[in-house]
Design an enzyme around this catalytic site. Structure first.
Site, PDB file in Angstrom:
ATOM      1  N   THR A  74       0.795  -1.230   0.000  1.00 11.35           N
ATOM      2  CA  THR A  74       0.000   0.000   0.000  1.00 11.35           C
ATOM      3  C   THR A  74       0.833   1.289   0.000  1.00 11.35           C
ATOM      4  O   THR A  74       0.695   2.120  -0.900  1.00 11.35           O
ATOM      5  CB  THR A  74      -0.927   0.013   1.236  1.00 11.35           C
ATOM      6  OG1 THR A  74      -1.734  -1.160   1.175  1.00 11.35           O
ATOM      7  CG2 THR A  74      -1.819   1.241   1.243  1.00 11.35           C
ATOM      8  N   ASN A  95       5.327  -1.189   3.950  1.00  7.22           N
ATOM      9  CA  ASN A  95       4.353  -0.588   4.876  1.00  7.22           C
ATOM     10  C   ASN A  95       4.958  -0.426   6.261  1.00  7.22           C
ATOM     11  O   ASN A  95       4.696   0.546   6.960  1.00  7.22           O
ATOM     12  CB  ASN A  95       3.096  -1.457   4.980  1.00  7.22           C
ATOM     13  CG  ASN A  95       2.255  -1.386   3.723  1.00  7.22           C
ATOM     14  OD1 ASN A  95       2.398  -0.482   2.920  1.00  7.22           O
ATOM     15  ND2 ASN A  95       1.379  -2.370   3.551  1.00  7.22           N
ATOM     16  N   TYR A 168      -6.418   9.691   7.245  1.00 10.69           N
ATOM     17  CA  TYR A 168      -7.023   8.366   7.235  1.00 10.69           C
ATOM     18  C   TYR A 168      -7.748   8.098   8.548  1.00 10.69           C
ATOM     19  O   TYR A 168      -7.208   8.341   9.619  1.00 10.69           O
ATOM     20  CB  TYR A 168      -5.921   7.325   7.024  1.00 10.69           C
ATOM     21  CG  TYR A 168      -6.427   5.906   6.952  1.00 10.69           C
ATOM     22  CD1 TYR A 168      -7.122   5.460   5.834  1.00 10.69           C
ATOM     23  CD2 TYR A 168      -6.217   5.016   8.002  1.00 10.69           C
ATOM     24  CE1 TYR A 168      -7.587   4.167   5.765  1.00 10.69           C
ATOM     25  CE2 TYR A 168      -6.680   3.709   7.937  1.00 10.69           C
ATOM     26  CZ  TYR A 168      -7.368   3.294   6.808  1.00 10.69           C
ATOM     27  OH  TYR A 168      -7.836   2.006   6.751  1.00 10.69           O
ATOM     28  N   ASP A 203      -8.685  -4.803  -0.814  1.00 10.83           N
ATOM     29  CA  ASP A 203      -7.423  -5.395  -0.365  1.00 10.83           C
ATOM     30  C   ASP A 203      -7.606  -6.211   0.915  1.00 10.83           C
ATOM     31  O   ASP A 203      -7.138  -7.349   1.029  1.00 10.83           O
ATOM     32  CB  ASP A 203      -6.407  -4.273  -0.115  1.00 10.83           C
ATOM     33  CG  ASP A 203      -5.050  -4.806   0.318  1.00 10.83           C
ATOM     34  OD1 ASP A 203      -4.416  -5.503  -0.488  1.00 10.83           O
ATOM     35  OD2 ASP A 203      -4.635  -4.539   1.452  1.00 10.83           O
TER      36      ASP A 203
END
Ligand SMILES: *[C@@H]1O[C@H](CO)[C@@H](O)[C@H](O)[C@H]1NC(C)=O
Ligand SMILES: *[C@@H]1O[C@H](CO)[C@@H](O)[C@H](O)[C@H]1NC(C)=O
Ligand SMILES: *[C@@H]1O[C@H](CO)[C@@H](O)[C@H](O)[C@H]1NC(C)=O
Ligand SMILES: *[C@@H]1O[C@H](CO)[C@@H](O)[C@H](O)[C@H]1NC(C)=O
Ligand SMILES: *[C@@H]1O[C@H](CO)[C@@H](O)[C@H](O)[C@H]1NC(C)=O
Length: 290
Positions: A74, A95, A168, A203
């Site tokens: 990601t 990540n 996020y 995902d």
């Protein structure tokens, strides 16, 4: 990891001769919305029945495949998508990673430190490039970017933040992200001309249940509903329908693995000889010296 993902480009310029109806403050500016559905394998719309993906595909352009940069996870790929730099250049190599130069390791909670995203002075996300194009600061051509949930959101990259952003938030419904980005595009006073949003599915489902599963079908039906929700908002607004371009893409694909065919590294190599960082599809292994 098999790593082909998809890219749809939809040019919604079907009424090129009409005059804009909502607001012409920034008519000269191109308008672009970039969306990533994490881990959306390129052929999901062929395997599963996804009416809204199909609708976008029918009125746009579909590339056959993309070759991802490595590593296909990601953070590395999303930063590659927006900077055009390979991982070894922008420095986001996984990540979860350890950096010997910074002598530091990351976790999801510490990735908001600018040192990770500003390792190279050439790292310039497209939302920054967009704002750097401002035409002598003239209000009528003011380019603004809006970013929601994209990896690195909320962290200055080489000192720059987009005009509008929201970090996020795992518990936030994706519909509210769509509502927000559309609101920014339609803002009468300070509209954005570039927006980008990120969604963590399919995902998440792919990692747990694999790409070919009834659970994946359920998740993809939800992604398809979300896309339908977005397209309806664009189609119902004459200004956006006429002016907004949409790119739908992903950071990597997903392939099936057989859990019976695994090798345990610790059965072969003494784990005190190395440190490992990462997980899921890739790990970075550092041998201890001596
Ligand atoms: C739109 O453009 C016209 C012609 O350039 C101008 O007269 C008008 O004030 C503009 N409207 C807005 C809302 O900016
Ligand atoms: C996926 O789910 C939909 C809705 O429940 C169903 O109509 C369709 O047949 C399923 N497709 C596949 C490939 O399983
Ligand atoms: C790296 O950081 C650790 C603590 O996190 C410290 O013990 C070690 O001395 C540091 N190494 C170097 C080379 O600075
Ligand atoms: C990064 O996030 C953590 C946890 O949410 C927070 O405590 C910290 O203040 C943030 N750091 C920066 C530089 O924003
Ligand atoms: C995340 O989103 C939830 C649901 O919308 C909200 O209640 C919460 O306050 C948000 N958290 C942050 C840190 O913004």
């Amino acid at each position: 990891m098999f790593s082909i993902s998809l890219l749809f480009i939809s040019l919604l310029l079907s009424f090129a001769n009409c005059k804009p109806t909502v607001n012409n403050i920034s008519d000269l500016l191109p308008r672009l919305l970039l969306i990533s559905f994490d881990g959306f394998r390129y052929d999901y719309p062929d395997i599963y029945t996804l009416k809204n993906f199909r609708s976008l595909l029918d009125r746009g352009v579909r590339v056959q495949h993309i070759i991802n940069s490595f590593t296909t996870t990601t953070f590395p790929n999303h930063f590659t998508i927006v900077t055009g730099l390979y991982e070894e250049t922008h420095g986001i190599v996984n990540n979860i990673m350890y950096d010997p130069i910074l002598n530091a390791s990351t976790s999801f909670d510490t990735m908001n430190d600018t040192k990770w995203w500003s390792q190279n002075s050439y790292s310039e996300p497209i939302w920054m490039t967009n704002e750097l194009q401002n035409n002598n600061g003239k209000v009528e051509t003011k380019r603004r970017s809006g970013v929601i949930s994209w990896p690195s959101t909320g962290t200055p990259v080489n000192g720059h933040m987009p005009s509008k952003y929201e970090i996020y938030n795992e518990t936030r419904r994706f519909e509210t992200i769509i509502d927000q980005i559309i609101k920014w595009f339609k803002d009468p006073n300070e509209p954005i001309n570039f927006g980008t949003i990120y969604f963590y599915e399919p995902d998440h489902t792919g990692h747990i249940y694999g790409p070919l599963s009834s659970q994946m079908n359920t998740t993809l039906q939800y992604c398809d509903q979300l896309l339908g929700y977005l397209l309806a908002q664009i189609d119902n607004d004459p200004y956006l329908k006429q002016n907004l371009n949409v790119i739908l893409t992903s950071d990597h694909g997903m392939t099936e693995v057989d859990e019976k065919r695994t090798l345990k590294l610790d059965d072969y190599i003494d784990s005190s000889l190395y440190s490992a960082y990462g997980g899921l599809s890739q790990m970075n292994i550092f041998l201890h010296s001596g």
